[in-house]
Every structure is written in C-alpha cells, then in structure tokens.
Write an enzyme that holds these catalytic residues in place. Structure first.
Site, mmCIF file in Angstrom:
data_model
loop_
_atom_site.group_PDB
_atom_site.id
_atom_site.type_symbol
_atom_site.label_atom_id
_atom_site.label_comp_id
_atom_site.label_asym_id
_atom_site.label_seq_id
_atom_site.Cartn_x
_atom_site.Cartn_y
_atom_site.Cartn_z
ATOM 1 N N GLU A 143 83.817 12.100 -16.524
ATOM 2 C CA GLU A 143 84.020 10.931 -17.371
ATOM 3 C C GLU A 143 84.779 11.228 -18.661
ATOM 4 O O GLU A 143 85.518 10.374 -19.143
ATOM 5 C CB GLU A 143 82.663 10.291 -17.712
ATOM 6 N N SER A 183 26.346 -10.474 7.831
ATOM 7 C CA SER A 183 25.163 -9.610 7.723
ATOM 8 C C SER A 183 25.267 -8.572 6.618
ATOM 9 O O SER A 183 24.267 -7.919 6.295
ATOM 10 C CB SER A 183 24.902 -8.909 9.056
#
Length: 767
Positions: free
Chosen positions: A86, A458
């Site tokens: 860059e 249950s």
C-alpha cells in the site's frame, strides 16, 4: 525539512493544475476542508461483544465488526505486508508520495486508467473525512488534509488508526476483525500466506474478497507476496512456501461457541440499559457460560433432534433446481449459483444432487466439494430413489438436500421440525453453564429455555412428593395404584401396564405412577402443593388447582425447572439463575456486575435438608432403576438423579436431573404443540440429550461422595423416616376404600383417656 517543503510546493502546483483541468463547483472552495478532529481524537466504533465466562467470544453486534489492536500488539509481519503493497515509502513521505501523484496526474491528463496512488495517510483521510468520488477537488482536499494529519500525528499513530479503521469486506473493519472473519484466528496466529491475503484487501475488499471470489483473492495475494519479496520483507524460499500453502477459510456461520440465544439475551439486557449507542461504544458482556459446556450442550441438542428426525419419515428435498445435461465445465458453475439461494450450515450442509442411483448420490456442496452418499448414509431415504417414489419425496438430479458428516462418511438429513432446549446450572451459585434455546437461532430465534411455557408432565412429581414428605407421607408409605375416577368423571391412567397396588411412595416415583400420584395429591391438597411448588421457583398462578396437577399439567419453563431441581441437588436452597455476569465499557470500567453467589444459610432455605436428602434418595432410584435408568447405566456413575416427563400424547418430552454440583434440564417438542409420536417419551427423546451433555460436562468430575444424613432422619426398616414420626406418626397407607390410614401417633391412646385415668398412669406414659 527542505525536502518536505519542496515536496509540498511541487504538490501545491499540481493541485492548482488539477483544479484548472477539472474546476470545482462555484459554491465549493478547494480550501473548504473538514476538521481532522475525528482522526486526531480517534474513537473507533467498537461493536457490542459477548463472551463466555472463560473469555471466548460468542457474538458481536453492530454495523461494523472491529477489534481494536494497538500497534505494539500488531504483528510486524502484517505491518510490513501492508506497507509493502500500500505505501512502501510511508516512513519517508509527508503524507503524499510525489512519484505516485505524478503517475496519477499523467494518467488523468492522457486519459489513461485512473490510478489512486494514495498513501496510507490519504486513504485514512478519504475513509474517515471525505467521499470516495474520483474528482480533482476531492483529490486536492485529500492531499491537503493528509499534510495536516501528518503534522498532527506520528507515523506510528497514523498506521495504528489505519490498521484498525480500514474496511476489509464482510462487515470487518480493521485487520484484527478481518483475521477472525476470514480465518477464525487472531492476527498473531496467521501464517505468511494468510497475512498476505489480508494485506491485499484494502485496494478493493469487494473484488478481492476470498469468500466471494477465492481465485481473485489468491491473485491479489500473490501480488502482495511479490512486493514483500521485492522490499526485502521475505526471501524467495518464504515466497515459494507461502504461494504453495493451501488456505482454509472459516466456513459460513462457523463460531467457536454457538450460543446465539444467550447472545440475544445479553444484547437485549445491554440495549435496554444503555440504548442503541451500545452497538458502537465497545461494551463487553461477560456471561456465565463455560465454552466447553456450551459446545457440548449445542452438539448434544443437535444430535438428539436429528436422531429424533431420523425416527420419523423422510420428507423429501428442499427444492429441485434445473441443471444442464452432462457433466461439462459449466455444470459446477450453474449448480453453485443455484445453491446461493440456500443458507449453508456447518451441521446441516446444503448441497445439490448431481447424479442419483439406488446405490449412491453424488452431491455438490455449497463449499464446492463433491461428496458421495451411500450405504447406511442413504438408507433413511432409500425409498426416494425408486422409480415409484412420489415427486415430493424423489431424490433426483437437481434436488437440493441436507447432509450431515458421520466420521468420514456423509448421510442424508433434513431440517428438523421439532425443537429442543437445554439449560445447565451450577447448583450452588446459580450460574448458568450452558443454554441452548433451540435447534437453530437463525431459523427460530424463540428462546425455549426462558420463553417456552410448557407442561412439565411427570417431571413435576418430585415437587409433589417433596410436599407430601411434610404431610407425614414417607418413602415406605403404601399408596393404592388401582384405577381412579374423580367425581367429575376424569379418569387418569398409568403408562405402565398391570396391577401394582398397593405400592410404596418410592416405587410410585420410580415407576412414575399417575394413579398413585393423584392419590398423594388428594392427601396433600392441591393448594398446599401449589404453594410448595412456588418454593422451588414455579409460578403458582400457572399451576392448576385441581387433581390434574399431579400429572404436571401446569406451565413451566426449562429455566424454572432447572432452578427447581438445583434446589433438590444443593440440599434445599433456591438460588437465582445468573446468565449475565458483568458488563464493561471499552476501557474496562464495570457498568454492571451480578451479585456474588448468596451464602446458603438456613434462613434462606426453600426446603429442609432432610426433605432434600430423602428426595435425592428417591430420584437416585429413578436414575438407577426407574424411567431414567439409562442415566446411570450409560454414564456409569452413581451420583446422578432425575426424573422423566411425558405429557399426554407425548406432546412434551422432558428429563430433569442433576449431579450434586450441576443441574440440567432438557425439553423436546414442537412449537405448535402436537404429538412427538406414539412411541416417544421423556426417556426416549429428552434423556439421550441429557446423557450426551452430562457425559461431556462431568468428564473430569469425580463421583460425588455420599451426603451425610442430616438431623431429623432415622432408618425405619429399609427406608428413611422423619424421626418425630418414628413411633407411628407417618401415614401408613393412602387408599380409596378406607381413606388415609395412620398408625397411632405416640401416646394417642393416653390422650383418649379421661384426665382422672391419665393421672393413675406412670409419669412416662402421661407424657
């Protein structure tokens, strides 16, 4: 200094020339520059992050994925790679590279290809202060602002901001976030090849995105590697090795810990408290989850639900796409394009059938991999490969299917219609160690752990039996198990066949007798039982005030049930559930912290120690020889306790249980309540998930030592008895014919004598 001044003079002339070539609008001035405060006083938009208690990230929320990393902690290799591609002369120039500007100006004058030639400083200015339009005016402003930024900040600070701010595709801002997004790793764990691929992204993160186009990204990576070699960052051998390395990208949706329902709980808690600014201010939420537990819970739920699906019928492919004839070069391209309409998943992989025969399928996965499905992996959908298969079920070329990996083999699968949930909690602190709110958050964000009000069946019975212990019903009390009909005609039945009357309370819970439980409820009373259930954290208003309560027809959430069972596990204390441990800001300041675990003292008891001890004894039998017997049999440890739950027509399946330190509840059912199937039950649908998770969670936990017998209990034959009822104060039998039968309480015959007769008895008998 002289060089810098000369450079600026030359560039000023270039700016004037550029403005003459492309004059700005009359209303605009080339010197109408925005302030650079946003860069000088840089405050990154940091997402809201959610973590496990042991520091593993669960999720990020916000428009930008970012993890701020100071330059001192940023790998030198990455810095060198970015500068090589860059801005090679970043350390020498004053914000603008004259050579690059000359090339760009020449291209503009001659009508050649537009060239950016922007330095890192210019890119930063453009990203944070300007638009991305290509014009002489914008370029002029960019240059002038770059000079100002260079005057205000050091090179290191400029580079640090750039490496954390630049957009790199896939909502990732900054290289630390990009490393996680593309490779699932922190920056310091990246290879040279991976580093070079990331360094190639700033030029065009859409074009060179490795997820969108791996081939273009690879070409760009090679350019970066060549620049690194040319600038002396790497040598030819390193270059060759990096080019040869086969990169493994992070698969879509992959996360180290799947906990989307918990992440959503955390997000809501934060936004309600701090508003939408939380999405960009760097707030961090630490949950109570443990990463290993959450992984185990997620996998257990997924395996359990998919196993349930395979017990049902194959419902056919998701769709059928049209593919060209033959196996030419365009086939994979067209097939891959068709698959873009379907979300891939790391468990249920989406693919398209390229060829089908009664013996095998050739499938192209969304990842581009060709796989073969055959043998056992195809058996479930074998009928769909016959010539008589109906169109909706038929497996043929172009069919879009789901596959699961089974070792090195592949198996046909399908998206489940059933849902399941799991929650596990530390019984002493209330810290939730694992929470799975459903099979897949993206398809169903509803959190079944906290929002799913369902009948417990249950699994409610232990709370009823706990209440019965306080009403002189002991484990050895006999209860009629004969057919029962209420005055209103209601007539429950048992799931087990045969006449078991009379049976002890212990046997009644072990076999999950409905008929005995209704009679126990008659004895205790519905109102008393509802009040007792509220001691465990259940909502009393959601429990019916009739005899159906004995069968668990009220409404509970899995989170409530895990708290209830944790109360039994820890010796009788109800502890609050904690999911969000701590919230901090970007600087680490604590904004919220959950209270420390409460001291478990007798003044905060929900039930007595002896009540909890007896219930543990009963529930240990259930997990050893009763409806939950798979638990101890498969995990081969005696410190497991629990109870199955199956509602009418198997609409809801539960297993609630614990090891003394860890309580876990599993539920399975459909969002729109309907039967799971005639053969389904809590022990078949929910218990295997519980065993799967607990096996992993307790892997390194030694078997717990027996709990000392608390005061107030004595042995009465083969079972436990409250000491004050040792001499006949307990209920001997509960029956329909004779009502409740009691053994005479101590001294009952004495109390029946007139006072003058009592006075004639020895003093010991008078008492």
């Amino acid at each position: 200094m002289f060089r810098s001044i000369l450079c600026r003079q030359v560039l000023a002339s270039a700016l004037a020339f550029g403005a003459w070539l492309v004059p700005p609008p009359v209303s605009a001035s080339p010197f109408d520059l925005p302030p650079i405060d946003r860069i000088v006083n840089y405050q990154p938009k940091l997402p809201l992050q959610v973590f496990t208690a042991d520091g593993v990230e669960i999720a990020q929320f916000g428009t930008e994925r970012r993890e701020y990393l100071p330059l001192a902690r940023t790998p030198k290799l990455l810095q060198d790679a970015v500068l090589a591609i860059e801005d090679t002369r970043f350390r020498e120039h004053s914000g603008v590279d004259p050579k690059g500007m000359a090339r760009a100006a020449l291209a503009l004058i001659t009508g050649g290809r537009k060239q950016g030639a922007s330095t890192i400083t210019q890119q930063l200015v453009r990203t944070m202060l300007l638009t991305r339009e290509f014009s002489a005016e914008r370029k002029a402003k960019e240059i002038l602002l770059a000079f100002k930024v260079e005057d205000a900040l050091s090179k290191d600070r400029i580079l640090e901001i750039y490496l954390n701010e630049i957009f790199l595709g896939q909502r990732a801002y900054g290289f630390a976030a990009a490393a996680q997004t593309y490779f699932g790793k922190p920056l310091d764990k990246l290879s040279l090849a991976e580093t070079a691929m990331l360094a190639g992204l700033p030029q065009n993160p859409y074009y060179a995105n490795p997820i969108a186009n791996f081939e273009r990204a690879t070409r760009r990576q090679h350019v970066v590697l060549e620049r690194m070699r040319a600038t002396g960052v790497i040598d030819p051998q390193q270059l060759a090795a990096a080019r040869a390395e086969k990169l493994q990208l992070r698969t879509p949706g992959q996360r180290s810990v799947h906990a989307a329902h918990v992440a959503e709980m955390a997000r809501r808690a934060v936004v309600e408290r701090f508003g939408t600014e939380a999405y960009s201010s760097g707030i961090r939420v630490t949950t109570s989850l443990l990463a290993a537990d959450q992984r185990a819970a997620t996998e257990a739920v997924q395996r359990g639900v998919l196993a349930f699906e395979r017990r049902g019928a194959w419902r056919g492919p998701e769709a059928v796409e049209t593919l060209p004839k033959g196996d030419g070069p365009e086939l994979e391209s067209i097939a891959s394009e068709a698959l873009k309409a379907y979300r891939d998943d790391d468990v249920l992989r989406v693919g398209i059938v390229l060829s089908a025969s009664p013996k095998a399928l050739q499938v192209l996965l969304a990842s581009g991999e060709r796989v073969r499905v055959q043998g056992e992996g195809l058996r479930w959908a074998q009928a769909a490969l016959t010539t008589k298969a109906k169109a909706p079920l038929k497996l043929e070329r172009g069919a879009v299917v789901r596959l699961t990996a089974q070792g090195k083999q592949w198996a046909i699968s399908q998206w489940p219609q059933a849902e399941a949930a799991l929650v596990a909690m530390d019984t002493h602190t209330g810290r939730v160690r694992a929470l799975v709110g459903g099979f897949d958050f993206s398809r169903q964000p509803f959190n079944h752990v906290t929002q799913g009000w369902r009948q417990p069946g249950s699994s409610f019975k232990p709370l009823l039996y706990s209440a019965a212990l306080e009403e002189r019903v002991m484990p050895a009390t006999l209860v009629d198990d004969l057919p029962f009909r209420a005055a209103n005609g209601w007539s429950p039945s048992n799931s087990h066949a045969g006449d078991h009357s009379p049976i002890s309370l212990r046997e009644a819970l072990t076999s999950s007798s409905n008929l005995a439980s209704v009679r126990v409820l008659q004895h205790v009373g519905t109102q008393r039982t509802r009040e007792w259930a509220s001691r465990f954290g259940l909502d009393m208003a959601r429990q019916p005030n009739d005899l159906t309560l004995a069968l668990g027809t009220g409404s509970v959430t899995p989170l409530q049930m895990v708290r209830a069972y944790a109360t039994l596990a820890n010796g009788g204390w109800q502890v609050p559930a904690v999911v969000v441990e701590k919230i901090t800001d970007a600087q680490g300041k604590v904004l919220f912290e959950a209270p420390p675990p409460q001291a478990l003292t007798d003044d905060v008891r929900a039930i007595s120690a002896r009540n909890a001890f007896v219930m543990n004894s009963l529930l240990n039998d259930v997990a050893r020889t009763g409806t939950g017997a798979q638990a101890q049999a498969k995990l081969k440890r005696g410190d497991l306790y629990g109870k199955t739950g199956t509602t009418d027509d198997a609409v809801d399946a539960w297993f609630a249980g614990y090891q003394p330190a860890l309580a876990t509840v599993v539920w399975m059912g459909y969002d729109q309540p309907r039967s799971l199937g005639a053969r389904e039950s809590g022990s078949r649908a929910a218990l295997p998930i519980w065993i799967d998770y607990m096996g992993a969670a307790l892997k390194d936990t030694p078997v717990a030592a027996p709990v000392p017998v608390p005061p107030g209990l004595v042995r009465d034959g083969q079972d436990w008895l409250y000491s004050e009822w040792q001499s006949g104060g307990a209920v001997a039998r509960i029956s329909d014919e004779s009502g409740v039968e009691y053994a005479p309480p101590p001294g009952a015959f004495v109390q029946a004598l007139p006072s003058w007769a009592r006075e004639l008895l020895p003093e010991a008998l008078q008492r």
